[in-house]
Structures are given as structure tokens and as C-alpha cells.
Design an enzyme around this catalytic site. Structure first.
Site, PDB file in Angstrom:
ATOM      1  CE  LYS A  72      45.212  26.135  47.732  1.00 16.20           C
ATOM      2  NZ  LYS A  72      44.939  27.586  47.785  1.00 16.20           N
TER       3      LYS A  72
ATOM      4  CG  ASP B  36      42.116  28.798  49.292  1.00 13.41           C
ATOM      5  OD1 ASP B  36      42.124  27.583  49.567  1.00 13.41           O
ATOM      6  OD2 ASP B  36      42.635  29.262  48.255  1.00 13.41           O
TER       7      ASP B  36
ATOM      8  CE  LYS C 129      41.487  32.272  47.178  1.00 14.25           C
ATOM      9  NZ  LYS C 129      42.323  31.321  46.426  1.00 14.25           N
TER      10      LYS C 129
ATOM     11  CB  THR D 286      46.625  24.997  39.319  1.00 18.58           C
ATOM     12  OG1 THR D 286      46.856  26.146  40.121  1.00 18.58           O
ATOM     13  CG2 THR D 286      45.188  24.550  39.464  1.00 18.58           C
TER      14      THR D 286
ATOM     15  NE  ARG E 179      47.007  37.069  40.186  1.00 22.36           N
ATOM     16  CZ  ARG E 179      47.948  36.158  39.920  1.00 22.36           C
ATOM     17  NH1 ARG E 179      49.209  36.519  39.936  1.00 22.36           N
ATOM     18  NH2 ARG E 179      47.619  34.918  39.663  1.00 22.36           N
TER      19      ARG E 179
END
Ligand code: C5P
Length: 229
Positions: free
Chosen positions: A64, A62, A35, A118, A209
């Protein structure tokens, strides 16, 4: 049956092309999907996407996207020209924006919708004038996305079951923010490990991570794959 390794996407949330390509090089034998998010893309631009694709890996861009329908559609086209395999847009942009995006995507690219970030809480929703509960807003936006032709959604682990119950196999579910058991010992939250996320019905799990910040990233991947097998 899909190989467990094909379900893992490693988030290259690093600042430079050199660091990102070092990770791809270290993990390429185990992982085929990476990603590229806002940090790396803003720093290195489409060159880093081309470089990861050149390594023979798939790319989830990604970004968005969230803008007027025409601007989002043109950006989706550009991502298609780059050759990425997955791209994210915000479903909060509404059905006209999502329809414009799905109409502009090439057949070989999955378009994923972000429902509620999230990091957002009910307080965040109140701040922006949304009176719903987080869970209800997630479902509302997922429905909007599915009706507008989206291929999948990005979800938090605890949303998987509800989304699967409503949409069955009509959508791909990509989950992030999960942790292998040994990364956070004693954590009792549901569906937080890669295995639990896959068992609950996630098609892909994005992990950053715990892998990328470890001194031996390939050892962490090996451990995760063992857990999944
Ligand atoms: O936390 P980790 O480094 O594994 O995060 C990988 C990706 O997952 C990040 O790029 C971020 O976009 C996403 N994430 C998320 N929700 C969280 C934590 C991370 O969507 N709670």
C-alpha cells in the site's frame, strides 16, 4: 475458463519466514498465489518474497505505497525487480503519484489501487477532511486510478457491483475481508462468502485467517474450492 483455485490468494499474515513457508508448503498443491503484507515484509524483507517465488508461487506484495511520486515510482521499480506479480498503492496519493507508479511498473506486474480502507468509516473520512460518503469516495478514487492507468482495485465485497457496473472488465477487482459460510455461521451480510464474491464479479479473493489460523489449512482450502466449483 479460469480455475477456481487461481482466484484465491492466501494472505500470509504471519510473523516469521518459517511460519509463512510452512503455510506455502502445506498449500502449494492447491494454491498458486500468496499475499505478503506489511507484517511479514517488515519482519523478513525481500528474502521472504524470493523464497515464495522460488516455491513456484505468485506473489502479491501488499505494501500500500503512499509517498511522493518519485519515491513511489522507484519502489514500484524495485518490486518489479523482485519479480512480484501484484503490488498495491494508495490511490489517495493523487493522479500524479498514480501515473508515476503505473509508468514505472513492468508489463508483467499488476498495479492495484487501494481506495478507502475497509476499516474506514464516514467518521474516519471526516477526521481527515473528506466530506464525501465512503461509497462516493471509493468511486472517486477508482476513477482517478483508472484514468491514471491502474490495472485494478482492492475493494470490499459490497463495492464489487458498483465498480463492475462502472468499469466493466477494464479493471481487476480484488476482494478481501470475506468469510466462508461455515467460518461465521449465521452471518447474513451480502457478498461475504468466496462464492458470492466471485459471482458478484471479483477476479481474485484474498483470504487470510480462516485458512491460516486453522489447524488444517489445506482442509479449509479444499472446502472453499468445493464451494466454488
Ligand atoms: O481477515 P483475513 O485474515 O481474511 O484478511 C486477509 C487480508 O484482507 C488482510 O491481510 C487484510 O489486508 C485484508 N482485509 C481487508 N478488510 C477487512 C479484513 C481484511 O482488507 N475487513
Amino acid at each position: 475458463m479460469t480455475n477456481a483455485a487461481d482466484k484465491i490468494i492466501v494472505a500470509l499474515d504471519v510473523a516469521t519466514k518459517e511460519k509463512a513457508l510452512e503455510l506455502v508448503d502445506q498449500l502449494r498443491d492447491q494454491i498458486s498465489f500468496f499475499k505478503i503484507g506489511l507484517q511479514l515484509y517488515t519482519a523478513e524483507g525481500p528474502e521472504i518474497v524470493r523464497a515464495v517465488l522460488s516455491a513456484g508461487a505468485k506473489v502479491w506484495l501488499d505494501l500500500k505505497l503512499y509517498d511522493i511520486p518519485n519515491t513511489v515510482a522507484r519502489a514500484v521499480e524495485s518490486a518489479g525487480h523482485l519479480g512480484v506479480h501484484m503490488l498495491t498503492i494508495h490511490l489517495s496519493g493523487g493522479s500524479e503519484m498514480v501515473q508515476a507508479a503505473t509508468a514505472a511498473r513492468p508489463n508483467n506486474m499488476l498495479l492495484l489501487g487501494v481506495t478507502v480502507l475497509t476499516s474506514a468509516t464516514e467518521e474516519t473520512l471526516r477526521e481527515i477532511g473528506v466530506a464525501s460518503k465512503v461509497d462516493d469516495q471509493v468511486l472517486r478514487l477508482a476513477r482517478l486510478g483508472v484514468e491514471a492507468g491502474i490495472d485494478g482495485v482492492v475493494a470490499s465485497p459490497h463495492e464489487i457491483e458498483k465498480l463492475r457496473a462502472e468499469f466493466a472488465s477494464r479493471i481487476k477487482i480484488v476482494v478481501q475481508g470475506i468469510r466462508p459460510t461455515w467460518a461465521e455461521p449465521g452471518d447474513q451480510k451480502r457478498f461475504t462468502t468466496p462464492r458470492q464474491a466471485i459471482e458478484a464479479g471479483a477476479d481474485y479473493i484474498g483470504i487470510g485467517r480462516p485458512i491460516t489460523a486453522h489447524p488444517q489449512p489445506s482442509e479449509v482450502v479444499a472446502k472453499i474450492l468445493q464451494e466454488l466449483s
